[in-house]
Design a protein around this motif. Structure first.
Motif, PDB file in Angstrom:
ATOM      1  N   THR A 223       0.950  -1.140   0.014  1.00 11.43           N
ATOM      2  CA  THR A 223       0.072   0.089   0.021  1.00 11.43           C
ATOM      3  C   THR A 223       0.903   1.219  -0.041  1.00 11.43           C
ATOM      4  O   THR A 223       1.046   1.911   1.075  1.00 11.43           O
ATOM      5  CB  THR A 223      -0.777   0.071   1.485  1.00 11.43           C
TER       6      THR A 223
ATOM      7  N   LEU B  41      -3.436   4.123  -3.940  1.00 11.78           N
ATOM      8  CA  LEU B  41      -4.104   2.879  -3.707  1.00 11.78           C
ATOM      9  C   LEU B  41      -4.621   2.277  -4.863  1.00 11.78           C
ATOM     10  O   LEU B  41      -5.723   1.672  -4.791  1.00 11.78           O
ATOM     11  CB  LEU B  41      -5.126   2.972  -2.670  1.00 11.78           C
TER      12      LEU B  41
ATOM     13  N   PHE C 204      -4.410  -1.195  -5.253  1.00 11.09           N
ATOM     14  CA  PHE C 204      -5.136  -1.989  -4.206  1.00 11.09           C
ATOM     15  C   PHE C 204      -6.585  -2.026  -4.576  1.00 11.09           C
ATOM     16  O   PHE C 204      -7.071  -3.003  -4.699  1.00 11.09           O
ATOM     17  CB  PHE C 204      -5.080  -1.280  -3.109  1.00 11.09           C
TER      18      PHE C 204
ATOM     19  N   VAL D 110      -3.669  -0.085   5.768  1.00 11.23           N
ATOM     20  CA  VAL D 110      -4.165   0.832   4.710  1.00 11.23           C
ATOM     21  C   VAL D 110      -4.760   1.947   5.530  1.00 11.23           C
ATOM     22  O   VAL D 110      -4.965   2.263   6.852  1.00 11.23           O
ATOM     23  CB  VAL D 110      -5.634   0.007   4.246  1.00 11.23           C
TER      24      VAL D 110
ATOM     25  N   THR E  32     -10.195   2.890   4.219  1.00 12.24           N
ATOM     26  CA  THR E  32     -10.085   2.244   3.035  1.00 12.24           C
ATOM     27  C   THR E  32     -11.028   0.848   3.045  1.00 12.24           C
ATOM     28  O   THR E  32     -11.667   0.375   2.334  1.00 12.24           O
ATOM     29  CB  THR E  32      -8.520   1.476   2.915  1.00 12.24           C
TER      30      THR E  32
END
Ligand SMILES: NC(=O)c1ccc[n+]([C@@H]2O[C@H](COP(=O)([O-])OP(=O)(O)OC[C@H]3O[C@@H](n4cnc5c(N)ncnc54)[C@H](O)[C@@H]3O)[C@@H](O)[C@H]2O)c1
Length: 393
Positions: free
Chosen positions: A92, A102, A105, A128, A132
């Protein structure tokens, strides 16, 4: 979901510093682990019993897991339906402006959305930005509501020692998914602490920021001592002599690595730039390489001397150079066109030489990472200059 699949765990980012040791810990309890990673080379190494990075106690467990055929090596999500548990351990990162990046991600979450079913348990293990997991829930809505946040809190390279000892923080809004993930993590650790998702997100990041700020306190004193020609080690020793209230003052050093800075900056972003302690810590810690160069410049005719940088990784006993301030220092020294020699115990490059050769050939030796192997080195201080912020020698 049948019994077979409840014994299967998919770890996305399974070749990484968090995912692989976690996979090894679960494999040691006979779970079947799907190591899913986009890094094919790392997967191949793991399959051949070669650890892609230094991790204490991992080699034997890896050999066992491969021998018992508990590891499956996968490059995409196509087999994800076999696993009851899917654990996300991918990076991350923050971008050049120190903001959370992100994109990768959320890209993964969107891909997962099309593959995950209602019975599977999705555990986010990565560190995170607070909020998130709520966004993940929104992306997955109607597809899967078994979202668990279980942040990793080990210190890098000691996962297998720390996993059984550290309480596992688990956060989940759905009771059945919480109970299921609790059962899973109790296989590899002794204690589970239940929190809200926001609490868990904040606790993870603040744990790293706490360490980062603590090291900055020592580095700030080191800076003040340097600017006033005082010996940090002596000042610190006197502060702590018979005075227990100062014992929390750590040693000075290069404070960086893949987590501490990043997570402090994630908090800065989360607090809309009002995390002033975190920002101040970064200013202090990131300036240490400049201070070392300042020290170097105080030596007579340093420009004509051979300078040896001993230790390149971001901390001792690791081969990881991610966000290493020793590497930052190396690049700064190169820009000054100085004659540089480099060596590291674990991070091997074609420019690297042995520690003995480096000590023999260098006029000025700088300790860049405090590997234990440097503790017993003998340096003739009449002939050679030493800059050892870590106070390892
Ligand atoms: N390194 C640590 O000691 C540590 C400790 C606690 C928490 N964390 C957190 O854990 C997370 C992972 O950190 P790390 O150090 O293990 O990172 P890492 O880079 O070592 O491992 C991440 C792995 O994920 C893989 N990957 C990335 N995107 C992928 C994708 N879309 N699909 C499949 N594989 C993908 C990468 O190839 C890599 O192997 C981060 O959020 C980090 O902050 C790390």
């Amino acid at each position: 979901m049948n019994n077979q699949t409840s014994n299967h765990i998919s770890i996305i980012g399974g070749a990484g510093h968090v995912g692989l040791p976690l996979g090894l810990a679960f494999a040691s309890k006979n779970f079947k682990i799907h190591l899913i990673d986009k890094n094919k080379k790392a997967l191949k190494n793991i399959e051949e019993n070669k650890m892609p990075f230094l991790e204490i106690g991992a080699k034997k467990l890896l050999q066992k897991a491969n021998k018992k055929k508990l590891f499956f090596y996968e490059n995409d999500l196509s087999n994800i339906s076999k696993s009851k548990y899917i654990i996300i351990c991918i990076g991350t990162p923050i971008d050049k402006k120190l903001k959370p990046d992100l994109v990768g991600f959320y890209g993964l979450i969107k891909k997962l959305k099309n593959r995950i079913n209602k019975n599977q348990i999705l555990v986010v293990r990565s560190s995170v930005l607070p909020g998130t997991n709520q966004k993940i829930k929104k992306i997955l809505k109607n597809k899967n509501s078994n979202l668990v946040y279980g942040p990793e809190r080990i210190v890098q390279s000691k996962s297998l020692i720390e996993l059984p000892k550290l309480p596992q923080i688990l956060a989940c809004e759905k009771k059945s998914a919480f109970e299921s993930s609790k059962k899973l993590f109790l296989k590899i650790s002794k204690k589970i602490i239940k929190t809200s998702i926001l609490e868990a997100e904040l606790i993870k990041l603040y744990s790293n920021a706490n360490r980062y700020i603590n090291f900055a306190i020592a580095n700030q004193l080191y800076t003040i001592c340097h600017l006033n020609n005082l010996d940090f080690k002596r000042v610190r020793n006197i502060m702590q002599d018979g005075y227990a209230r100062n014992l929390n003052l750590t040693n000075a050093g290069f404070t960086a690595g893949p987590c501490l800075v990043k997570d402090t900056m994630q908090l800065k972003y989360f607090t809309k730039n009002s995390f002033s302690l975190g920002s101040a810590a970064m200013k202090v810690n990131e300036n240490i390489p400049n201070l070392i160069i300042d020290k170097l410049k105080k030596f007579n005719s340093y420009k004509s001397k051979k300078i040896g940088l001993l230790g390149l990784t971001f901390k001792g006993e690791t081969d990881d150079t991610r966000d290493s301030l020793s590497i930052v220092l190396l690049n700064k020294l190169k820009k000054l066109n100085l004659k540089i020699l480099q060596s590291d115990e674990y991070y091997k490059t074609k420019n690297g030489i042995s520690k003995k050769e480096l000590i023999n050939k260098s006029d000025i030796i700088i300790i860049g990472a405090p590997h234990k192997a440097y503790k017993k080195l003998k340096i003739n201080k009449k002939k050679k200059k030493l800059i050892d912020i870590w106070d390892i020698i």
